[in-house]
Design a protein around this motif. Sequence first.
Motif, PDB file in Angstrom:
ATOM      1  N   PRO A 187      44.941  34.925  30.253  1.00  0.00           N
ATOM      2  CA  PRO A 187      44.068  35.916  30.890  1.00  0.00           C
ATOM      3  C   PRO A 187      44.798  36.704  31.979  1.00  0.00           C
ATOM      4  CG  PRO A 187      43.448  33.675  31.543  1.00  0.00           C
ATOM      5  CD  PRO A 187      44.463  33.543  30.455  1.00  0.00           C
TER       6      PRO A 187
ATOM      7  N   THR B  65      45.975  40.373  31.442  1.00  0.00           N
ATOM      8  CA  THR B  65      45.039  41.500  31.328  1.00  0.00           C
ATOM      9  C   THR B  65      45.034  42.375  32.579  1.00  0.00           C
ATOM     10  OG1 THR B  65      43.235  40.152  32.213  1.00  0.00           O
ATOM     11  CG2 THR B  65      43.447  40.225  29.814  1.00  0.00           C
ATOM     12  N   ALA B  66      45.658  41.883  33.654  1.00  0.00           N
ATOM     13  CA  ALA B  66      45.548  42.597  34.941  1.00  0.00           C
ATOM     14  C   ALA B  66      46.397  43.863  34.969  1.00  0.00           C
ATOM     15  CB  ALA B  66      45.951  41.668  36.082  1.00  0.00           C
TER      16      ALA B  66
ATOM     17  N   ASP C  79      37.792  38.552  46.705  1.00  0.00           N
ATOM     18  CA  ASP C  79      38.094  39.194  45.417  1.00  0.00           C
ATOM     19  C   ASP C  79      38.337  38.070  44.406  1.00  0.00           C
ATOM     20  OD1 ASP C  79      38.783  40.839  43.349  1.00  0.00           O
ATOM     21  OD2 ASP C  79      40.484  41.796  44.368  1.00  0.00           O
ATOM     22  N   TYR C  80      37.344  37.836  43.560  1.00  0.00           N
ATOM     23  CA  TYR C  80      37.338  36.691  42.625  1.00  0.00           C
ATOM     24  C   TYR C  80      37.999  37.129  41.312  1.00  0.00           C
ATOM     25  CZ  TYR C  80      35.272  32.302  40.907  1.00  0.00           C
ATOM     26  OH  TYR C  80      35.069  31.029  40.439  1.00  0.00           O
ATOM     27  N   GLY C  81      39.194  36.593  41.035  1.00  0.00           N
ATOM     28  CA  GLY C  81      39.971  37.064  39.886  1.00  0.00           C
ATOM     29  C   GLY C  81      40.671  38.355  40.275  1.00  0.00           C
ATOM     30  N   ALA C  82      41.446  38.268  41.367  1.00  0.00           N
ATOM     31  CA  ALA C  82      42.005  39.465  42.024  1.00  0.00           C
ATOM     32  C   ALA C  82      43.106  40.137  41.211  1.00  0.00           C
ATOM     33  CB  ALA C  82      42.526  39.087  43.415  1.00  0.00           C
ATOM     34  N   GLY C  83      43.701  39.419  40.266  1.00  0.00           N
ATOM     35  CA  GLY C  83      44.716  40.008  39.386  1.00  0.00           C
ATOM     36  C   GLY C  83      45.923  40.493  40.148  1.00  0.00           C
TER      37      GLY C  83
ATOM     38  N   ARG D 260      44.960  45.241  42.987  1.00  0.00           N
ATOM     39  CA  ARG D 260      44.691  46.675  43.231  1.00  0.00           C
ATOM     40  C   ARG D 260      43.429  46.871  44.065  1.00  0.00           C
ATOM     41  NH1 ARG D 260      41.580  49.319  38.355  1.00  0.00           N
ATOM     42  NH2 ARG D 260      40.368  47.539  37.692  1.00  0.00           N
ATOM     43  N   ASN D 261      42.354  46.115  43.782  1.00  0.00           N
ATOM     44  CA  ASN D 261      41.109  46.306  44.533  1.00  0.00           C
ATOM     45  C   ASN D 261      41.179  45.662  45.909  1.00  0.00           C
ATOM     46  OD1 ASN D 261      39.845  47.596  42.288  1.00  0.00           O
ATOM     47  ND2 ASN D 261      39.583  45.570  41.369  1.00  0.00           N
TER      48      ASN D 261
ATOM     49  N   THR E 113      44.104  32.521  39.145  1.00  0.00           N
ATOM     50  CA  THR E 113      44.784  31.320  38.651  1.00  0.00           C
ATOM     51  C   THR E 113      46.108  31.165  39.408  1.00  0.00           C
ATOM     52  OG1 THR E 113      45.967  32.559  36.961  1.00  0.00           O
ATOM     53  CG2 THR E 113      43.827  31.663  36.341  1.00  0.00           C
TER      54      THR E 113
ATOM     55  N   GLN F 120      48.816  33.452  38.193  1.00  0.00           N
ATOM     56  CA  GLN F 120      48.695  34.843  38.632  1.00  0.00           C
ATOM     57  C   GLN F 120      49.098  34.991  40.110  1.00  0.00           C
ATOM     58  OE1 GLN F 120      48.874  37.823  37.608  1.00  0.00           O
ATOM     59  NE2 GLN F 120      46.827  38.275  36.841  1.00  0.00           N
TER      60      GLN F 120
ATOM     61  N   THR G  48      42.401  28.885  41.150  1.00  0.00           N
ATOM     62  CA  THR G  48      41.318  28.206  40.425  1.00  0.00           C
ATOM     63  C   THR G  48      41.611  26.704  40.334  1.00  0.00           C
ATOM     64  OG1 THR G  48      42.444  28.899  38.416  1.00  0.00           O
ATOM     65  CG2 THR G  48      40.514  30.139  39.033  1.00  0.00           C
TER      66      THR G  48
ATOM     67  N   SER H 152      35.786  41.801  39.347  1.00  0.00           N
ATOM     68  CA  SER H 152      35.965  43.004  38.558  1.00  0.00           C
ATOM     69  C   SER H 152      36.795  42.733  37.297  1.00  0.00           C
ATOM     70  CB  SER H 152      36.619  44.051  39.481  1.00  0.00           C
ATOM     71  OG  SER H 152      37.539  44.855  38.819  1.00  0.00           O
ATOM     72  N   PHE H 153      36.194  42.922  36.145  1.00  0.00           N
ATOM     73  CA  PHE H 153      36.840  42.743  34.836  1.00  0.00           C
ATOM     74  C   PHE H 153      37.391  41.324  34.643  1.00  0.00           C
ATOM     75  CE2 PHE H 153      37.055  47.303  35.779  1.00  0.00           C
ATOM     76  CZ  PHE H 153      36.378  47.806  34.674  1.00  0.00           C
ATOM     77  N   VAL H 154      36.649  40.340  35.118  1.00  0.00           N
ATOM     78  CA  VAL H 154      37.065  38.941  34.980  1.00  0.00           C
ATOM     79  C   VAL H 154      36.242  38.246  33.893  1.00  0.00           C
ATOM     80  CG1 VAL H 154      37.244  36.709  36.184  1.00  0.00           C
ATOM     81  CG2 VAL H 154      37.796  38.830  37.399  1.00  0.00           C
TER      82      VAL H 154
END
Length: 206
Positions: free
Chosen positions: A5, A8-9, A33-37, A40-41, A57, A60, A78, A93-95
């Motif tokens: 996963p 995908t960021a 920011d949950y699943g910050a990748g 960017r946000n 994760t 990441q 996580t 966002s997009f998670v």
Amino acid sequence: LIIKPENTAITTGVAKSALELEKRCRVVDKILDYGAGKLRNSKYLLSKGYNVSILDTKLQIEKQKQSDLELFGKIYTTEEFPAIEMYDAILCSFVINVIAEPFERVKVLNKAYELLKDNGLLFLEIRKGNGISQNKYNVPYSDGFLVGKNEIKTFQKPFNKNDIFLLFKNTKFAIIELKTCSDSLILIAQKLMEVNENEYGKIRVN
Ligand SMILES: C[S@@+](CC[C@H](N)C(=O)[O-])C[C@H]1O[C@@H](n2cnc3c(N)ncnc32)[C@H](O)[C@@H]1O
């Protein structure tokens, strides 16, 4: 089968859900920011003066530059998540749409609920169907698609409004807004203390 996963960021642009958060939250608010990748946000929100913590994760988080990580309040993975702080708002966002197991999506929402202060807001953005199912390298998997031509895949599930309502039925959130954008759906949900059980996951117009 390897599903990553993390792959995908993306780094470009700012998610509309982050802009929505900015509209509704005060600069003193604490944001997760949950699943910050690739951040960017979270970097955008930092630039606007928010106190931002991040979660993703371990894989990441370890890929991000140390100098970037130093900008954030708390950094959670996580795998190691002794979160003691509570947040005024959580951006996710997009998670949800890259998680292959339906029960894992509910776990993310329940964890977000736990981490919010009373009346705290969840800003969730989920990818819609556009383009996911048409790509010739995609094969059906779980309730979505495995994406990619190499042995390392990502997972994408296209969501519609009904999928979101079904997902939120398993949570205690009250949905306060659901917006349709060109490529995504944005949902704003609130942790309301006085919600009755029969109102879980239902729309509340404010
Ligand atoms: C498409 S990226 C979105 C990143 C970022 N939110 C953005 O909008 O640019 C999805 C991210 O969710 C992370 N992720 C996947 N499952 C997760 C989980 N169960 N908990 C937290 N993060 C997760 C992935 O590692 C990846 O960084």
